[in-house]
Write an enzyme that holds these catalytic residues in place. Sequence first.
Site, mmCIF file in Angstrom:
data_model
loop_
_atom_site.group_PDB
_atom_site.id
_atom_site.type_symbol
_atom_site.label_atom_id
_atom_site.label_comp_id
_atom_site.label_asym_id
_atom_site.label_seq_id
_atom_site.Cartn_x
_atom_site.Cartn_y
_atom_site.Cartn_z
ATOM 1 N N ASN A 23 -19.796 34.408 27.606
ATOM 2 C CA ASN A 23 -18.801 33.349 27.193
ATOM 3 C C ASN A 23 -19.243 32.350 26.178
ATOM 4 O O ASN A 23 -18.355 31.960 25.747
ATOM 5 C CB ASN A 23 -17.651 33.013 28.491
ATOM 6 C CG ASN A 23 -16.599 34.093 28.825
ATOM 7 O OD1 ASN A 23 -16.307 34.892 28.873
ATOM 8 N ND2 ASN A 23 -17.013 33.700 30.259
ATOM 9 N N CYS A 116 -4.084 41.209 30.614
ATOM 10 C CA CYS A 116 -4.535 41.697 31.452
ATOM 11 C C CYS A 116 -4.497 41.689 33.133
ATOM 12 O O CYS A 116 -3.744 40.744 33.255
ATOM 13 C CB CYS A 116 -6.472 41.377 31.012
ATOM 14 S SG CYS A 116 -6.522 39.160 31.500
ATOM 15 N N ARG A 121 -1.656 35.683 30.558
ATOM 16 C CA ARG A 121 -2.771 34.839 29.265
ATOM 17 C C ARG A 121 -2.068 34.777 28.277
ATOM 18 O O ARG A 121 -2.274 34.803 27.550
ATOM 19 C CB ARG A 121 -3.499 35.953 29.460
ATOM 20 C CG ARG A 121 -4.078 36.299 30.599
ATOM 21 C CD ARG A 121 -5.685 36.055 30.842
ATOM 22 N NE ARG A 121 -6.855 35.191 30.557
ATOM 23 C CZ ARG A 121 -8.103 35.830 30.074
ATOM 24 N NH1 ARG A 121 -8.461 37.098 30.358
ATOM 25 N NH2 ARG A 121 -8.640 35.420 29.895
ATOM 26 N N ASP A 305 -14.351 32.992 37.966
ATOM 27 C CA ASP A 305 -14.556 33.565 36.926
ATOM 28 C C ASP A 305 -16.176 33.981 38.034
ATOM 29 O O ASP A 305 -16.553 35.144 38.123
ATOM 30 C CB ASP A 305 -16.077 33.235 36.112
ATOM 31 C CG ASP A 305 -14.805 33.260 34.649
ATOM 32 O OD1 ASP A 305 -15.876 33.374 33.424
ATOM 33 O OD2 ASP A 305 -13.860 34.111 34.623
#
Length: 418
Positions: A23, A116, A121, A305
């Site tokens: 990321n 997703c 999103r 995450d």
Amino acid sequence: MGKYIIEGGYSLNGEIKVQGSKNAVLPLLAATVLNEGKTYFYNCPKILDVYNMLNILKSIGCVIKWEDDVLIIDSSVITTHVIPEKYVQRMRSSIILLGSVLGRLKNVKISFPGGCSIGTRPIDLHLKALKQMNVDIKDRHGFIECRTNKIIGNKINFDYPSVGATENIMLTAVLSDGITIINNAAKEPEITELQEFLCKMGAKIKGAGTDTITIEGVKKLKTVEYRIMPDRIVAGTYLCAAAATSGEVLLKNVCKNHLISTITKIEEMGCNIKEYDDSILVKTPKRLKSLDLIRTQPYPGFPTDMQAQLMSCLVIARGTSIIAETIFESRFKHVSELVRMGADIIIDGRIAVIKGVPKLNGAEVFAEDLRGGAALILAGLGAEETTIVNNANHILRGYENLDKDLNTLGAKVKYSPD
Ligand code: EPZ
């Protein structure tokens, strides 16, 4: 899509080095488009999302070269403002190219990134901010076309500290006219890394890591060499792998300050953590303790995450834990698969109630997203007998050597491409 076959019951012991951050590197790769020259990256993770981003850069004119482990990107010539649709649909985070291609060419066309498996999103915050910077946006037939004769700096107040929107506006503002101030900016370490990288290239940015980031537009950037920071989510995943197997593991090449909220939860589950300069030693008890309530939060709170990976520890902890997923609206796709393995979990909207059981049993399960897939592998490590995790491609998007690393620590994980 490939699968992982895990023989459960082996506790993890030993040491491994953590890869470069997915990321962090994705926005940095996008940022190379702002420089009419070469950029050299060290410690770039060799993962599917990086290869996808490199394919996009190649498709718009960049020349890509690997020299051993050094990644060289020559963005002297950009041949088109159109980002190929097939790549955007494959990786929604390619939306990060919006800011850098627009900043370089004053024009960009990109297909609307689909949602997703973890949520819709949206990109409303990105687009609202661009409109405030003298950018004209057409949204037609599933494509977004942004055009301007001059990007003008402005004061941007985000309704939510979006990571991607913060990165996109930073990239848009680097070569703009005037000063842009982002309020309620995301504070993730990847934002600070982007500021450090852009400033090394000659940009004028300050405030990353705080709520307010100021970018003063400059005319040109220059060639730099840059080492990608360690991946804090991969590090956290390995801490959970040790915890889920009553192991003892030394993680090398970590930034412990990026892991404070994760380390806190691992300790609250009864693990002992020792921190050194750039490594962390975790020693874990026979059985973990449950956690009353974990809420995922923007940084520096507990990262969304890491939610699935922590759940893979709590399913075998002593007692009942509650997880509230406040960031994404459908990030519990791994729960049904954990239940197939014998976990006792009830979902109510964004809340998961996890009653610890002594052990999971191996089963054939299906990864639906990157972190949920990693969590299923962790669950298989501690489960009885064999677990098969299908749809391995999701996991290969973000983990460079998950099976090899886990096997180095004594696990028995086999990757099969078919
Ligand atoms: C980044 O995604 C990460 N991806 C994600 O990691 C991470 O989960 C997320 O930040 C949060 O930390 C990369 O960096 C490539 P957001 P991003 O914009 O930028 C809403 C992984 O597993 N939102 O901060 O897409 C959005 O719907 C991935 O490595 C809007 O409503 O995250 C979500 O609910 C998964 N409008 C929340 O904000 C917008 O315009 C967080 O999104 C933008 C976002």
